[in-house]
Design a protein around this motif. Structure first.
Motif, PDB file in Angstrom:
ATOM      1  N   ALA A   1       2.427   8.193  -2.120  1.00 44.81           N
ATOM      2  CA  ALA A   1       1.932   8.952  -3.268  1.00 44.81           C
ATOM      3  C   ALA A   1       1.382  10.301  -2.825  1.00 44.81           C
ATOM      4  O   ALA A   1       1.620  11.326  -3.478  1.00 44.81           O
ATOM      5  CB  ALA A   1       0.867   8.151  -4.009  1.00 44.81           C
TER       6      ALA A   1
ATOM      7  N   HIS B   1       7.564  10.462  -9.195  1.00 49.61           N
ATOM      8  CA  HIS B   1       6.557   9.413  -9.367  1.00 49.61           C
ATOM      9  C   HIS B   1       7.200   8.067  -9.110  1.00 49.61           C
ATOM     10  O   HIS B   1       8.284   7.781  -9.616  1.00 49.61           O
ATOM     11  CB  HIS B   1       5.981   9.454 -10.788  1.00 49.61           C
ATOM     12  N   CYS B   2       6.549   7.262  -8.308  1.00 53.18           N
ATOM     13  CA  CYS B   2       7.060   5.925  -7.983  1.00 53.18           C
ATOM     14  C   CYS B   2       6.561   4.916  -9.006  1.00 53.18           C
ATOM     15  O   CYS B   2       5.410   4.975  -9.432  1.00 53.18           O
ATOM     16  CB  CYS B   2       6.603   5.501  -6.595  1.00 53.18           C
ATOM     17  N   SER B   3       7.428   3.989  -9.354  1.00 50.66           N
ATOM     18  CA  SER B   3       7.035   2.897 -10.244  1.00 50.66           C
ATOM     19  C   SER B   3       6.072   1.979  -9.522  1.00 50.66           C
ATOM     20  O   SER B   3       6.115   1.858  -8.294  1.00 50.66           O
ATOM     21  CB  SER B   3       8.261   2.082 -10.661  1.00 50.66           C
ATOM     22  N   GLU B   4       5.215   1.331 -10.291  1.00 51.11           N
ATOM     23  CA  GLU B   4       4.306   0.354  -9.708  1.00 51.11           C
ATOM     24  C   GLU B   4       5.122  -0.791  -9.111  1.00 51.11           C
ATOM     25  O   GLU B   4       6.116  -1.230  -9.687  1.00 51.11           O
ATOM     26  CB  GLU B   4       3.364  -0.198 -10.780  1.00 51.11           C
ATOM     27  N   ALA B   5       4.723  -1.265  -7.952  1.00 50.89           N
ATOM     28  CA  ALA B   5       5.428  -2.358  -7.273  1.00 50.89           C
ATOM     29  C   ALA B   5       5.040  -3.683  -7.931  1.00 50.89           C
ATOM     30  O   ALA B   5       4.088  -4.335  -7.544  1.00 50.89           O
ATOM     31  CB  ALA B   5       5.084  -2.371  -5.794  1.00 50.89           C
ATOM     32  N   THR B   6       5.800  -4.069  -8.943  1.00 45.02           N
ATOM     33  CA  THR B   6       5.533  -5.311  -9.660  1.00 45.02           C
ATOM     34  C   THR B   6       6.486  -6.399  -9.179  1.00 45.02           C
ATOM     35  O   THR B   6       7.477  -6.137  -8.506  1.00 45.02           O
ATOM     36  CB  THR B   6       5.747  -5.124 -11.176  1.00 45.02           C
TER      37      THR B   6
ATOM     38  N   ASP C   1       0.857  -1.184   0.000  1.00 42.16           N
ATOM     39  CA  ASP C   1       0.000   0.000   0.000  1.00 42.16           C
ATOM     40  C   ASP C   1       0.895   1.236   0.000  1.00 42.16           C
ATOM     41  O   ASP C   1       1.553   1.540   0.987  1.00 42.16           O
ATOM     42  CB  ASP C   1      -0.894  -0.014   1.233  1.00 42.16           C
ATOM     43  N   ASP C   2       0.942   1.920  -1.132  1.00 44.64           N
ATOM     44  CA  ASP C   2       1.808   3.089  -1.248  1.00 44.64           C
ATOM     45  C   ASP C   2       1.029   4.408  -1.289  1.00 44.64           C
ATOM     46  O   ASP C   2       1.542   5.432  -1.700  1.00 44.64           O
ATOM     47  CB  ASP C   2       2.705   2.967  -2.477  1.00 44.64           C
ATOM     48  N   ARG C   3      -0.204   4.371  -0.814  1.00 45.62           N
ATOM     49  CA  ARG C   3      -1.045   5.578  -0.882  1.00 45.62           C
ATOM     50  C   ARG C   3      -0.445   6.762  -0.124  1.00 45.62           C
ATOM     51  O   ARG C   3      -0.461   7.886  -0.618  1.00 45.62           O
ATOM     52  CB  ARG C   3      -2.455   5.287  -0.369  1.00 45.62           C
TER      53      ARG C   3
END
Length: 78
Positions: free
Chosen positions: A18, A27-32, A13-15
């Motif tokens: 962000a 901007h952070c990359s999506e945690a894939t 959860d990076d809310r």
């Protein structure tokens, strides 16, 4: 570990991150899974994590659950 890996690893959860970065231009990359694998590989190369072990064909030398994560360089589980 009898449970599926999805049940073992909590969702990311990076809310709050962000929200804190809103308007900063960062901007952070999506945690894939791929990004996580790159982080693990980096920390292993720098010596923070143990070097990758090669599993026996039955996977008995790996900690429970590691074989199914799929974060190795070729998505081979580790």
């Amino acid at each position: 570990m009898a449970a599926a890996p999805e049940a073992f690893y909590p969702p990311i959860d990076d809310r709050q991150t962000a929200e804190a970065l809103a308007g900063s231009g960062i901007h952070c990359s999506e945690a894939t899974r791929e990004l996580f694998g790159k982080h693990v590989e980096f920390f292993a190369e720098k010596g923070y994590f143990p070097a990758k072990r090669h599993a026996r064909t039955d996977g008995a030398d790996r900690p429970a659950g590691i074989a199914s994560v799929g974060v190795g360089p070729a998505g081979d589980g580790g």
